[in-house]
Motif scaffolding. Structure first.
Motif, PDB file in Angstrom:
ATOM      1  N   ALA A 169       0.837  -1.053  -0.052  1.00 53.35           N
ATOM      2  CA  ALA A 169       0.035  -0.029  -0.080  1.00 53.35           C
ATOM      3  C   ALA A 169       0.768   1.122   0.071  1.00 53.35           C
ATOM      4  N   GLU A 198       1.377   4.128  -3.135  1.00 54.52           N
ATOM      5  CA  GLU A 198       1.418   5.460  -2.846  1.00 54.52           C
ATOM      6  C   GLU A 198       2.714   5.944  -3.378  1.00 54.52           C
ATOM      7  N   ALA A 202       2.936   6.279  -7.288  1.00 50.24           N
ATOM      8  CA  ALA A 202       2.096   7.079  -7.830  1.00 50.24           C
ATOM      9  C   ALA A 202       2.714   8.615  -7.538  1.00 50.24           C
ATOM     10  N   PHE A 203       2.918   8.942  -6.684  1.00 52.98           N
ATOM     11  CA  PHE A 203       3.756  10.310  -6.104  1.00 52.98           C
ATOM     12  C   PHE A 203       4.736  10.532  -7.365  1.00 52.98           C
TER      13      PHE A 203
END
Length: 420
Positions: free
Chosen positions: A364, A368, A371-372
């Motif tokens: 998870a 994230e 994606a950043f």
């Protein structure tokens, strides 16, 4: 009498600085002007060797340049060649196609800028006929081979083809006028003066010599090492001889320094000094620009991570003392020797570090973080988008490294605060 010419390509005048580490204004100015200085070196070589011609196989410019300073610079250098009676044969590459200057400059009649249709220009020297065949592209993309557009070899003459091409493809370069070396060898020309790929490549053959001279001046650490141009001599019997000549003014180099066994700060500085001295002794370019990677196991690891700015200053001072030597960036990949003790694992700071490593390993959190990074990459200009890799696998490697270093930085600063 022999016919001689210098073959270069991919000068990329006024190419923007792509290294975020070049915050030193003096260093940024040095690197920013290096491509111009390399071009001056190429012109100097032409004059010193009294060659008959200079061949520029594309990308003299770096894109949509509008600076009149660049125009004046180019005009001055071309003027030096014109006054010496040296011809210039130039094609436009994919970057030149974007440049408005390349279409507006008016050159003397000693300069041939090949157009969008293949042209052939005959030069005669001492009874030796030399024909230059060239073709420019008017757009920044050329997905198909240009070779079929070149004429057949002219009988009784030495035939030289000038082409901007990615050949069969090369990492880091867009596909541009692709063709095979075998096809070039079989076309009937004696020498192919290529451009586009920034790494020097020479392909000798029974019929033709094919040369990609590479970029004459590296622009960042990804274009490390010596850079050069090619001096070509065509003998009376048509034999082709080539010589590589150094042109780079600033030479980027990666320098790895093993700190294993160092227990005191002066020992670290000494190892950096010795490594820089050895590097400087082998670099032939005037300026050496090093990216220093400190590796190994040392009990100083936390201090080095915490005081990285001080270590960088020490390394820069050493480089300055050596003369014409610079530090582009300092990377740390140093660990503590051995494994953690029971007391260490009971330390709340190490407990926090273990917790951060656990979070960093969770899918998870990684999703994230990916994606950043991808969002950040998308917002950068095209030339800066490869910092995190060019594939999903390379992105994961970058992410692992960034997370590990981030945890080390936090841990080091917390330990420093706890011990003060």
């Amino acid at each position: 009498m022999a016919f001689r010419f210098v073959h270069t390509a991919d000068i990329h005048l006024d190419s923007p600085l792509r290294s975020l580490a070049l915050r030193n204004l003096e260093l940024a100015e040095l690197v920013g002007d290096a491509s111009r200085q390399a071009f001056i070196s190429i012109v100097d070589l032409c004059l010193e060797e009294r060659v008959d011609a200079l061949v520029i196989a594309g990308d003299l410019y770096d894109g949509d340049q509008t600076s009149m300073k660049t125009a004046r610079f180019v005009a001055t250098q071309i003027g030096r060649l014109h006054q010496a009676g040296i011809r210039v044969f130039k094609i436009r590459g994919n970057h030149d196609a974007l440049s408005r200057i390349s279409k507006q400059l008016v050159f003397p009649d000693s300069v041939t800028v090949f157009g969008g249709r293949a042209q052939s220009v005959l030069q005669t020297s001492g009874g030796l006929d030399v024909v230059f065949h060239g073709l420019s592209f008017t757009h920044s993309r050329a997905p198909e081979s240009l070779l079929p557009k070149y004429p057949t070899a002219r009988g009784g003459a030495v035939n030289i083809g000038i082409m901007h091409t990615s050949l069969a493809g090369s990492p880091g370069h867009d596909v541009y006028a692709p063709c095979s070396v075998a096809d070039l060898h079989s076309h009937g020309f004696d020498y192919w003066a290529l451009g586009h790929i920034h790494v020097r490549q020479v392909y000798p053959g029974a019929r033709a010599t094919v040369v990609m001279p590479g970029i004459p001046q590296g622009r960042d650490i990804n274009e490390a090492g010596e850079k050069s141009t090619t001096l070509v001599t065509i003998r009376d019997d048509g034999a082709v001889e080539i010589e590589e000549r150094l042109t780079s003014v600033v030479q980027f180099e990666r320098l790895s320094v093993d700190l294993t066994g160092t227990i005191e700060w002066p020992q670290v500085v000494t190892r950096v000094r010795v490594a820089l001295e050895q590097l400087r002794s082998h670099v032939r370019s005037r300026h050496a620009l090093a990216r220093v990677d400190l590796t190994g196991a040392s009990p100083l690891s936390w201090q080095l991570i915490r005081d990285r700015d001080l270590l960088l200053a020490e390394a820069q001072q050493v480089a300055g003392q050596l003369g014409d030597t610079w530090i582009e960036k300092l990377d740390l990949d140093v660990v503590s020797p051995g494994t953690e003790t029971v007391e260490d694992t009971a330390d709340p700071i190490f407990e926090l570090a273990a917790s951060m490593r656990g979070d960093a390993a969770s899918e998870a959190f990684r999703a994230e973080a990916r994606a950043f990074i991808q969002k950040t990459v998308a917002e950068l200009p095209a030339e800066g988008r490869d910092f995190a890799g060019k594939s999903e696998a390379e992105l994961d490697i970058f992410l692992d490294r960034a997370l590990a270093r981030g945890i080390d930085q936090v841990t080091a600063r917390l330990k420093a605060g706890a011990s003060s």
